[in-house]
Design an enzyme around this catalytic site. Structure first.
Site, PDB file in Angstrom:
ATOM      1  N   THR A   1      32.097   5.448   9.759  1.00  0.00           N
ATOM      2  CA  THR A   1      31.171   5.255  10.879  1.00  0.00           C
ATOM      3  C   THR A   1      29.906   6.046  10.577  1.00  0.00           C
ATOM      4  O   THR A   1      29.942   7.048   9.858  1.00  0.00           O
ATOM      5  CB  THR A   1      31.851   5.800  12.153  1.00  0.00           C
TER       6      THR A   1
ATOM      7  N   THR B   1      32.791  10.589  14.853  1.00  0.00           N
ATOM      8  CA  THR B   1      33.354   9.720  13.823  1.00  0.00           C
ATOM      9  C   THR B   1      34.833  10.027  13.708  1.00  0.00           C
ATOM     10  O   THR B   1      35.265  11.143  14.002  1.00  0.00           O
ATOM     11  CB  THR B   1      32.652   9.927  12.469  1.00  0.00           C
ATOM     12  N   GLY B   2      35.614   9.028  13.274  1.00  0.00           N
ATOM     13  CA  GLY B   2      37.052   9.255  13.110  1.00  0.00           C
ATOM     14  C   GLY B   2      37.844   8.239  13.913  1.00  0.00           C
ATOM     15  O   GLY B   2      37.332   7.183  14.293  1.00  0.00           O
TER      16      GLY B   2
ATOM     17  N   ASP C   1      35.791   4.367  20.021  1.00  0.00           N
ATOM     18  CA  ASP C   1      34.990   5.341  20.775  1.00  0.00           C
ATOM     19  C   ASP C   1      33.489   5.098  20.665  1.00  0.00           C
ATOM     20  O   ASP C   1      32.721   5.465  21.565  1.00  0.00           O
ATOM     21  CB  ASP C   1      35.275   6.754  20.264  1.00  0.00           C
TER      22      ASP C   1
ATOM     23  N   GLY D   1      39.056   6.424  16.725  1.00  0.00           N
ATOM     24  CA  GLY D   1      38.510   6.288  18.059  1.00  0.00           C
ATOM     25  C   GLY D   1      39.528   6.467  19.163  1.00  0.00           C
ATOM     26  O   GLY D   1      39.186   6.936  20.256  1.00  0.00           O
TER      27      GLY D   1
HETATM   28  N1  GLY Z   1      35.247   6.022  15.360  1.00  0.00           N
HETATM   29  C1  GLY Z   1      35.180   4.672  15.017  1.00  0.00           C
HETATM   30  C2  GLY Z   1      36.250   3.849  15.572  1.00  0.00           C
HETATM   31  O1  GLY Z   1      37.339   4.357  15.877  1.00  0.00           O
HETATM   32  O2  GLY Z   1      36.056   2.689  15.726  1.00  0.00           O
END
Ligand code: GLY
Length: 279
Positions: free
Chosen positions: A149, A200-201, A180, A203
């Protein structure tokens, strides 16, 4: 004083991906910093930086997005204006090259904050964003999409803070899954006088703890940007066993970042105006 921090995602970057990720994040930060130094607004800068990262197939946003389990691309993005608390977001949007630009259009050209799915896609095309195919978004080779992301937080010379985040989501996601990234207080937040953050990570974990909202609350409580980043990441890890990372700026432009994955591609402008990038 103006400031900028950029990320290209938390996770594990294989050796072959590390230099492209570092190069891409650094170039985006350099471009954003040049614009800020010329007096551009924080909103314009984060939109531009994230557009560059969406166009870089190294990253999982725009071109290079992960396909879902049925093989097609659905993307999420958000852009937040710390001066007004207004934001624009799109979720599970398809067939557009730059979801962050559509998010800005949602913010500026509608009375809504978030458009999702087919409505978001039709809005984008009606607004003149050119349709693109899944093949174009998957990048080359399609079997090896980008990773990470992307996001940016900027403070401009007028003291305004803005944040942008964009993603193709996570591997093997179900059709219709939204993470997220397009949700205020989860994937991004900004409020003049206090700061801004981009996440980021995974979600699903980030949403449960509303991670960027936590960063802002910690900043309001008087923590430094770095302490706020550390505390919000601890919430993610301790409360929901989540994995990911975040970047933030406080109202004075001091940066913070934290992650509990192997890597997080990031770049920021140091107090003496140098750009520092690392993974
Ligand atoms: N953080 C990006 C997602 O989970 O889509």
């Amino acid at each position: 004083m103006a400031s900028l921090i950029v990320h290209g995602g938390a996770g594990h970057f294989d050796a072959a991906r590390q230099q492209p990720a570092l190069g891409g994040i650094r170039r985006a930060c350099e471009t954003g910093w040049a614009l800020l130094s010329q007096g551009a607004s924080a909103l314009d800068v984060v939109e531009r930086v994230v557009t560059l990262l969406e166009d870089d197939p190294t990253f999982d946003a725009g071109t290079g997005s992960y396909p879902n389990t049925e093989g097609f691309v659905e993307m999420d993005a958000i852009l937040v204006d710390g001066a007004t608390l207004n934001f624009g977001a799109v979720a599970a949007i398809r067939h557009v090259k730059n979801p962050i630009q559509v998010a800005r259009r949602v913010m500026c050209a509608t009375r809504h904050c978030l458009l999702a799915g087919d409505g978001a896609t039709r809005f984008a095309h009606a607004q003149g964003f050119a349709p693109v195919t899944d093949a174009e978004l998957l990048g080359q080779p399609a079997s090896s999409p980008g990773q990470g992301t992307v996001g940016a937080v900027a403070l401009d010379a007028q003291g305004h803070i803005a944040t942008a985040t964009s993603t193709g989501g996570i591997k093997n996601k179900l059709p219709g899954r939204v993470g997220d990234s397009p949700l205020i207080g989860c994937g991004a937040i900004a409020e003049d006088g206090f700061g801004g953050a981009s996440a980021t990570g995974e979600g699903e974990g980030i949403m449960k703890v509303m991670m960027t909202r936590s960063v802002l609350e910690y900043l309001k409580a008087g923590l430094t940007a770095q302490a706020a980043a550390d505390a919000a990441l601890s919430d993610l890890a301790d409360r929901v066993s989540g994995h990911g990372g975040l970047i933030c700026l406080d109202a004075q432009g001091r940066h913070g970042f934290a992650y509990n994955t192997t890597h997080m591609a990031r770049a920021y402008v140091t107090a003496d105006g140098e750009i520092h990038s690392s993974l």
